[in-house]
Design a protein around this motif. Structure first.
Motif, PDB file in Angstrom:
ATOM      1  N   GLN A   1     -11.705  79.737  83.265  1.00 26.51           N
ATOM      2  CA  GLN A   1     -10.667  80.396  84.052  1.00 26.51           C
ATOM      3  C   GLN A   1      -9.513  79.453  84.314  1.00 26.51           C
ATOM      4  OE1 GLN A   1     -10.059  83.337  85.230  1.00 26.51           O
ATOM      5  NE2 GLN A   1     -11.956  84.494  84.989  1.00 26.51           N
ATOM      6  N   VAL A   2      -8.327  80.002  84.275  1.00 28.08           N
ATOM      7  CA  VAL A   2      -7.120  79.270  84.606  1.00 28.08           C
ATOM      8  C   VAL A   2      -6.369  80.071  85.668  1.00 28.08           C
ATOM      9  CG1 VAL A   2      -4.922  78.371  83.775  1.00 28.08           C
ATOM     10  CG2 VAL A   2      -6.952  78.246  82.314  1.00 28.08           C
ATOM     11  N   GLN A   3      -6.015  79.421  86.733  1.00 30.45           N
ATOM     12  CA  GLN A   3      -5.223  80.068  87.767  1.00 30.45           C
ATOM     13  C   GLN A   3      -3.778  79.588  87.639  1.00 30.45           C
ATOM     14  OE1 GLN A   3      -8.273  78.344  88.825  1.00 30.45           O
ATOM     15  NE2 GLN A   3      -9.210  80.290  88.247  1.00 30.45           N
ATOM     16  N   LEU A   4      -2.857  80.517  87.710  1.00 28.60           N
ATOM     17  CA  LEU A   4      -1.439  80.208  87.532  1.00 28.60           C
ATOM     18  C   LEU A   4      -0.656  80.717  88.734  1.00 28.60           C
ATOM     19  CD1 LEU A   4      -1.154  81.369  83.810  1.00 28.60           C
ATOM     20  CD2 LEU A   4      -1.424  79.024  84.629  1.00 28.60           C
ATOM     21  N   ILE A   5       0.197  79.867  89.260  1.00 30.81           N
ATOM     22  CA  ILE A   5       1.010  80.250  90.407  1.00 30.81           C
ATOM     23  C   ILE A   5       2.464  79.897  90.119  1.00 30.81           C
ATOM     24  CG2 ILE A   5       1.451  79.943  92.866  1.00 30.81           C
ATOM     25  CD1 ILE A   5      -1.472  79.198  93.202  1.00 30.81           C
ATOM     26  N   GLU A   6       3.298  80.929  90.072  1.00 32.23           N
ATOM     27  CA  GLU A   6       4.723  80.733  89.822  1.00 32.23           C
ATOM     28  C   GLU A   6       5.473  80.488  91.136  1.00 32.23           C
ATOM     29  OE1 GLU A   6       3.395  84.136  86.989  1.00 32.23           O
ATOM     30  OE2 GLU A   6       3.120  83.588  89.098  1.00 32.23           O
ATOM     31  N   SER A  30      -3.709  71.175  79.278  1.00 34.08           N
ATOM     32  CA  SER A  30      -3.171  70.793  77.975  1.00 34.08           C
ATOM     33  C   SER A  30      -3.864  71.507  76.815  1.00 34.08           C
ATOM     34  CB  SER A  30      -3.284  69.282  77.784  1.00 34.08           C
ATOM     35  OG  SER A  30      -4.626  68.874  77.874  1.00 34.08           O
ATOM     36  N   ALA A  31      -4.925  72.242  77.091  1.00 23.86           N
ATOM     37  CA  ALA A  31      -5.619  72.990  76.048  1.00 23.86           C
ATOM     38  C   ALA A  31      -4.959  74.337  75.773  1.00 23.86           C
ATOM     39  CB  ALA A  31      -7.074  73.211  76.446  1.00 23.86           C
ATOM     40  N   TYR A  32      -3.926  74.679  76.548  1.00 23.20           N
ATOM     41  CA  TYR A  32      -3.316  75.990  76.449  1.00 23.20           C
ATOM     42  C   TYR A  32      -1.841  75.905  76.094  1.00 23.20           C
ATOM     43  CZ  TYR A  32      -7.508  77.788  78.675  1.00 23.20           C
ATOM     44  OH  TYR A  32      -8.804  78.110  78.956  1.00 23.20           O
ATOM     45  N   GLY A  54       1.099  70.663  73.299  1.00 29.27           N
ATOM     46  CA  GLY A  54       1.642  69.321  73.492  1.00 29.27           C
ATOM     47  C   GLY A  54       3.114  69.313  73.837  1.00 29.27           C
ATOM     48  N   GLY A  55       3.762  70.466  73.751  1.00 30.80           N
ATOM     49  CA  GLY A  55       5.166  70.573  74.115  1.00 30.80           C
ATOM     50  C   GLY A  55       6.147  70.350  72.985  1.00 30.80           C
ATOM     51  N   ARG A  56       5.648  70.128  71.775  1.00 25.97           N
ATOM     52  CA  ARG A  56       6.563  69.825  70.668  1.00 25.97           C
ATOM     53  C   ARG A  56       7.234  71.074  70.117  1.00 25.97           C
ATOM     54  NH1 ARG A  56       3.838  65.152  66.787  1.00 25.97           N
ATOM     55  NH2 ARG A  56       3.782  63.499  68.362  1.00 25.97           N
ATOM     56  N   GLU A  57       6.550  72.182  70.211  1.00 29.00           N
ATOM     57  CA  GLU A  57       7.097  73.417  69.640  1.00 29.00           C
ATOM     58  C   GLU A  57       7.451  74.384  70.751  1.00 29.00           C
ATOM     59  OE1 GLU A  57       4.413  75.354  66.993  1.00 29.00           O
ATOM     60  OE2 GLU A  57       5.775  77.024  66.570  1.00 29.00           O
ATOM     61  N   THR A  58       8.635  74.971  70.646  1.00 32.99           N
ATOM     62  CA  THR A  58       9.067  75.983  71.600  1.00 32.99           C
ATOM     63  C   THR A  58       9.590  77.203  70.846  1.00 32.99           C
ATOM     64  OG1 THR A  58      11.281  75.021  71.764  1.00 32.99           O
ATOM     65  CG2 THR A  58       9.654  74.319  73.401  1.00 32.99           C
ATOM     66  N   ASN A  59       9.642  78.304  71.544  1.00 33.19           N
ATOM     67  CA  ASN A  59      10.090  79.558  70.949  1.00 33.19           C
ATOM     68  C   ASN A  59      10.769  80.373  72.032  1.00 33.19           C
ATOM     69  OD1 ASN A  59       9.970  82.318  69.705  1.00 33.19           O
ATOM     70  ND2 ASN A  59       8.859  81.180  68.135  1.00 33.19           N
ATOM     71  N   TYR A  60      11.891  81.013  71.684  1.00 37.89           N
ATOM     72  CA  TYR A  60      12.668  81.749  72.684  1.00 37.89           C
ATOM     73  C   TYR A  60      13.027  83.148  72.201  1.00 37.89           C
ATOM     74  CZ  TYR A  60      13.400  77.176  74.816  1.00 37.89           C
ATOM     75  OH  TYR A  60      13.207  75.944  75.401  1.00 37.89           O
ATOM     76  N   ALA A  61      13.140  84.056  73.138  1.00 36.78           N
ATOM     77  CA  ALA A  61      13.708  85.356  72.834  1.00 36.78           C
ATOM     78  C   ALA A  61      15.191  85.172  72.541  1.00 36.78           C
ATOM     79  CB  ALA A  61      13.523  86.300  74.017  1.00 36.78           C
ATOM     80  N   TYR A  95       6.830  86.064  84.852  1.00 36.11           N
ATOM     81  CA  TYR A  95       5.416  85.709  84.839  1.00 36.11           C
ATOM     82  C   TYR A  95       5.183  84.540  83.884  1.00 36.11           C
ATOM     83  CZ  TYR A  95       4.803  90.430  86.737  1.00 36.11           C
ATOM     84  OH  TYR A  95       4.876  91.569  87.501  1.00 36.11           O
ATOM     85  N   CYS A  96       4.320  83.622  84.283  1.00 36.50           N
ATOM     86  CA  CYS A  96       3.857  82.639  83.318  1.00 36.50           C
ATOM     87  C   CYS A  96       2.456  83.026  82.862  1.00 36.50           C
ATOM     88  CB  CYS A  96       3.885  81.218  83.880  1.00 36.50           C
ATOM     89  SG  CYS A  96       2.631  80.845  85.100  1.00 36.50           S
ATOM     90  N   ALA A  97       2.103  82.565  81.684  1.00 41.47           N
ATOM     91  CA  ALA A  97       0.838  82.949  81.085  1.00 41.47           C
ATOM     92  C   ALA A  97       0.322  81.826  80.201  1.00 41.47           C
ATOM     93  CB  ALA A  97       1.004  84.235  80.280  1.00 41.47           C
ATOM     94  N   ALA A  98      -0.998  81.809  80.030  1.00 39.64           N
ATOM     95  CA  ALA A  98      -1.656  80.781  79.216  1.00 39.64           C
ATOM     96  C   ALA A  98      -2.372  81.423  78.042  1.00 39.64           C
ATOM     97  CB  ALA A  98      -2.638  79.988  80.073  1.00 39.64           C
ATOM     98  N   ALA A  99      -2.303  80.760  76.897  1.00 42.19           N
ATOM     99  CA  ALA A  99      -2.893  81.298  75.673  1.00 42.19           C
ATOM    100  C   ALA A  99      -3.542  80.184  74.862  1.00 42.19           C
ATOM    101  CB  ALA A  99      -1.819  81.977  74.834  1.00 42.19           C
TER     102      ALA A  99
END
Length: 122
Positions: A1-6, A30-32, A54-61, A95-99
């Motif tokens: 489980q991962v809890q996320l708070i924005e 860091s696993a997500y 790791g933060g090296r790759e990003t993607n944007y709308a 919303y933030c989300a983890a994958a």
């Protein structure tokens, strides 16, 4: 489980900046890959930005490219969304989300925060 708070949402004038934060707890952050989505009233939830483990790759709308920047600090278990040159059409709940893997689709994410409201006045 991962809890996320924005946090960091609020009311801002058009053209102004705002920075959202999402603090994670639970399993290893860091696993997500992490993503930001938004949902305006009466509309479907839409992809905003995502960042790899790791933060090296990003993607944007396309609608936010060049104005928003996603980043993460794995030492602080936090992902950020820096929003500049805000427009009234950016008004939404964010919303933030983890994958497991970087994704642009809602179904690609396993864990979600409760959301933070961003309102941009014209």
């Amino acid at each position: 489980q991962v809890q996320l708070i924005e946090s960091g949402g609020g009311l801002v004038q058009a053209g102004g900046p705002l920075r959202l934060s999402c603090a994670a707890s639970g399993r290893t952050f860091s696993a997500y890959a992490m993503g930001w989505f938004r949902q305006a009233p009466g509309k479907e939830r839409e992809f905003v930005a995502a960042i790899s483990r790791g933060g090296r790759e990003t993607n944007y709308a396309d609608s936010v490219k060049g104005r928003f920047t996603i980043s993460r600090d794995n030492a602080k278990n936090t992902v950020y969304l820096q929003m500049n040159s805000l427009k009234p059409e950016d008004t939404a709940t964010y919303y933030c989300a983890a994958a497991q893997y970087l994704s642009r689709i809602v179904d690609g994410y396993d864990y979600w925060g409760q959301g933070t409201q961003v309102t941009v006045s014209s």
